[in-house]
Design a protein around this motif. Structure first.
Motif, PDB file in Angstrom:
ATOM      1  N   PRO A  30      50.261  24.115  48.569  1.00 45.40           N
ATOM      2  CA  PRO A  30      49.937  23.167  47.487  1.00 45.40           C
ATOM      3  C   PRO A  30      50.408  21.738  47.777  1.00 45.40           C
ATOM      4  O   PRO A  30      49.823  20.774  47.281  1.00 45.40           O
ATOM      5  N   ARG A  36      42.872  22.219  44.195  1.00 47.10           N
ATOM      6  CA  ARG A  36      43.402  23.529  43.773  1.00 47.10           C
ATOM      7  C   ARG A  36      42.545  24.688  44.271  1.00 47.10           C
ATOM      8  O   ARG A  36      43.078  25.737  44.668  1.00 47.10           O
ATOM      9  N   ILE A  40      43.829  27.851  46.467  1.00 50.59           N
ATOM     10  CA  ILE A  40      43.640  29.266  46.092  1.00 50.59           C
ATOM     11  C   ILE A  40      42.981  30.032  47.247  1.00 50.59           C
ATOM     12  O   ILE A  40      43.455  31.095  47.648  1.00 50.59           O
ATOM     13  N   LEU A  44      44.823  32.943  49.528  1.00 52.94           N
ATOM     14  CA  LEU A  44      44.312  34.315  49.510  1.00 52.94           C
ATOM     15  C   LEU A  44      43.753  34.747  50.871  1.00 52.94           C
ATOM     16  O   LEU A  44      43.795  35.936  51.204  1.00 52.94           O
ATOM     17  N   VAL A  47      46.747  35.976  52.505  1.00 50.26           N
ATOM     18  CA  VAL A  47      47.050  37.344  52.046  1.00 50.26           C
ATOM     19  C   VAL A  47      46.269  38.368  52.878  1.00 50.26           C
ATOM     20  O   VAL A  47      46.828  39.378  53.314  1.00 50.26           O
ATOM     21  N   VAL A  79      40.852  42.969  46.694  1.00 53.84           N
ATOM     22  CA  VAL A  79      41.727  42.465  45.617  1.00 53.84           C
ATOM     23  C   VAL A  79      41.854  40.935  45.686  1.00 53.84           C
ATOM     24  O   VAL A  79      41.609  40.252  44.675  1.00 53.84           O
ATOM     25  N   ILE A  82      38.477  39.427  44.525  1.00 51.05           N
ATOM     26  CA  ILE A  82      38.288  39.466  43.062  1.00 51.05           C
ATOM     27  C   ILE A  82      39.136  38.373  42.403  1.00 51.05           C
ATOM     28  O   ILE A  82      38.669  37.655  41.506  1.00 51.05           O
ATOM     29  N   ILE A  83      40.384  38.229  42.853  1.00 50.31           N
ATOM     30  CA  ILE A  83      41.276  37.199  42.289  1.00 50.31           C
ATOM     31  C   ILE A  83      40.673  35.807  42.524  1.00 50.31           C
ATOM     32  O   ILE A  83      40.651  34.960  41.618  1.00 50.31           O
ATOM     33  N   ILE A  86      37.830  35.234  40.126  1.00 48.45           N
ATOM     34  CA  ILE A  86      38.336  34.983  38.757  1.00 48.45           C
ATOM     35  C   ILE A  86      38.814  33.530  38.623  1.00 48.45           C
ATOM     36  O   ILE A  86      38.510  32.857  37.637  1.00 48.45           O
ATOM     37  N   TYR A  87      39.539  33.054  39.627  1.00 42.97           N
ATOM     38  CA  TYR A  87      40.089  31.693  39.553  1.00 42.97           C
ATOM     39  C   TYR A  87      39.018  30.608  39.713  1.00 42.97           C
ATOM     40  O   TYR A  87      39.122  29.543  39.135  1.00 42.97           O
ATOM     41  N   LEU A  88      38.008  30.902  40.527  1.00 45.08           N
ATOM     42  CA  LEU A  88      37.052  29.838  40.855  1.00 45.08           C
ATOM     43  C   LEU A  88      35.800  29.833  39.990  1.00 45.08           C
ATOM     44  O   LEU A  88      35.090  28.818  39.934  1.00 45.08           O
ATOM     45  N   VAL A  89      35.507  30.940  39.332  1.00 38.04           N
ATOM     46  CA  VAL A  89      34.260  30.968  38.535  1.00 38.04           C
ATOM     47  C   VAL A  89      34.532  30.462  37.113  1.00 38.04           C
ATOM     48  O   VAL A  89      35.543  30.773  36.521  1.00 38.04           O
TER      49      VAL A  89
END
Lengths: 89, 194
Positions: A30, A36, A40, A44, A47, A79, A82-83, A86-89
Motif C-alpha cells: 500500500p 487501491r 488488492i 492477492l 497469496v 478463494v 472470489i475475494i 468482492i472488493y473490485l465489483v
C-alpha cells in the motif's frame, strides 16, 4: 534416496526465502501503490504465489495424486479470486 | 533388428499422511473460506468502519506473526525430511524449534489483543472488531491444537515410533501444521494489508 532428501531440504529453504520476501513485499504494497484496486490485486496474487509454495513444497503435494494437488491449488486460487471480485465489483 | 526393451520406473504418487487428515484439512479450509468471504462482503458493506478498524491494528505485529508461522512451517518441513532419513533425534530438535516460533506467534497475538483491550476495543466494539477477534481467535485455536499435535509427534519420534517407512502419523501432523500456515497467508493480507 539420500540425494532426493537433500533436494527437498534445498527446495524447502528456497521456498522459505521466497515466502518471507513475498510477505515483506505484501506489507509495503500500500505504501508503494497508490491505487487501491492494484494493491488488492497485488496482495492477492502474492497469496496465490505463497500458497503454491506451501502446497507443493511444504505439504509435498507436488508428489501426491493429481486430484489432491488440484484440490488444494484450486482453493489457493479460488478463494483469493472470489475475494478480489468482492472488493473490485 | 529388435529394440532392446527399456523399463522406465515411475515413482508412485503418494498422498503424505492419513487420508482422514486430508479430509479434515479440507473441511477446515472450507470453514475458513466462509469466514474470509464473509469478512470481504462485510468490508464492502461497511468500508469506512473497516478502514478505521484496520488503521488501529499493528501491521508490524502482523508481519512478525507471518514470519514466525512461515519459519515454523519451514522447520516442520525440515523435521519431515529428517524423519524420512531415520534421524529421529534431529527431527525432534527441529520440531522444538518450530514450536518456539509458534510461541512467538502466540505471544505477539496475545500482545495485540491486550493492546486493543487497553484502548477499550473489544469484540463488541463494531462489526470489524467482531470479525477480527472471531477469525483471529479461531485461527489461534488451530495454532494451539497444531502445537499439541507437534508435541505428540515429537514425543512419538523420540520414542522411535516412526521406523520402517511408517511415517503416516508424522506426515499427518506436519500437514495439519502447514494448513495453519496456509490459512494465515490469506488472513494476513485480508486483515492487515488490503
Amino acid at each position: 534416496m539420500q540425494n532426493n532428501k537433500a533436494i527437498n531440504m534445498a527446495a524447502a529453504t528456497k521456498s522459505w526465502f521466497l515466502l518471507i520476501t513475498l510477505s515483506v513485499i505484501a506489507i509495503y504494497l500500500p505504501a508503494f501503490v497508490d491505487n487501491r484496486s492494484l494493491t488488492i490485486i497485488g496482495a492477492l496474487v502474492i497469496v496465490v504465489l505463497k500458497g503454491q509454495q506451501i502446497v507443493d513444497i511444504f505439504m509435498e503435494l507436488n508428489n501426491a495424486p493429481k486430484l489432491w494437488r488440484t484440490l488444494f491449488l484450486s482453493y489457493i486460487i479460488l478463494v483469493p479470486l472470489i475475494i478480489t471480485i468482492i472488493y473490485l465489483v | 533388428m529388435s529394440n532392446p526393451s527399456i523399463t522406465v520406473v515411475v515413482p508412485d504418487k503418494k498422498l503424505p499422511g492419513d487420508l482422514a487428515m486430508w479430509f479434515f484439512i479440507l473441511a477446515e479450509l472450507t470453514v475458513f473460506a466462509i469466514f474470509f468471504i464473509g469478512f470481504s462482503v462485510s468490508e464492502q458493506l461497511n468500508a469506512e468502519m473497516f478502514s478505521l478498524g484496520k488503521a488501529q491494528l499493528h501491521q508490524t505485529a502482523g508481519l512478525i506473526n507471518t514470519i514466525a508461522l512461515i519459519t515454523s512451517s519451514f522447520f516442520v518441513a525440515l523435521a519431515l525430511t529428517k524423519i524420512h532419513k531415520a534421524q529421529a533425534k534431529q527431527s525432534v530438535l527441529l520440531l522444538l524449534i518450530a514450536k518456539a516460533f509458534a510461541i512467538i506467534y502466540i505471544s505477539v497475538k496475545i500482545w495485540e489483543y491486550l493492546s486493543l483491550f487497553e484502548q477499550g476495543i473489544t469484540i463488541e466494539t463494531n462489526t470489524f472488531f467482531t470479525l477480527y477477534f472471531l477469525i483471529t481467535a479461531f485461527h489461534l485455536m488451530h495454532v494451539l491444537l497444531g502445537m499439541v499435535i507437534l508435541s505428540f509427534i515429537a514425543h512419538s519420534a523420540w520414542q522411535g515410533k516412526y521406523q520402517n517407512n511408517e511415517f503416516s502419523g508424522f506426515e499427518a501432523g506436519t500437514s495439519y501444521w502447514h494448513m495453519v500456515d496456509l490459512l494465515w497467508i490469506i488472513l494476513f493480507p485480508l486483515i492487515y494489508v488490503i
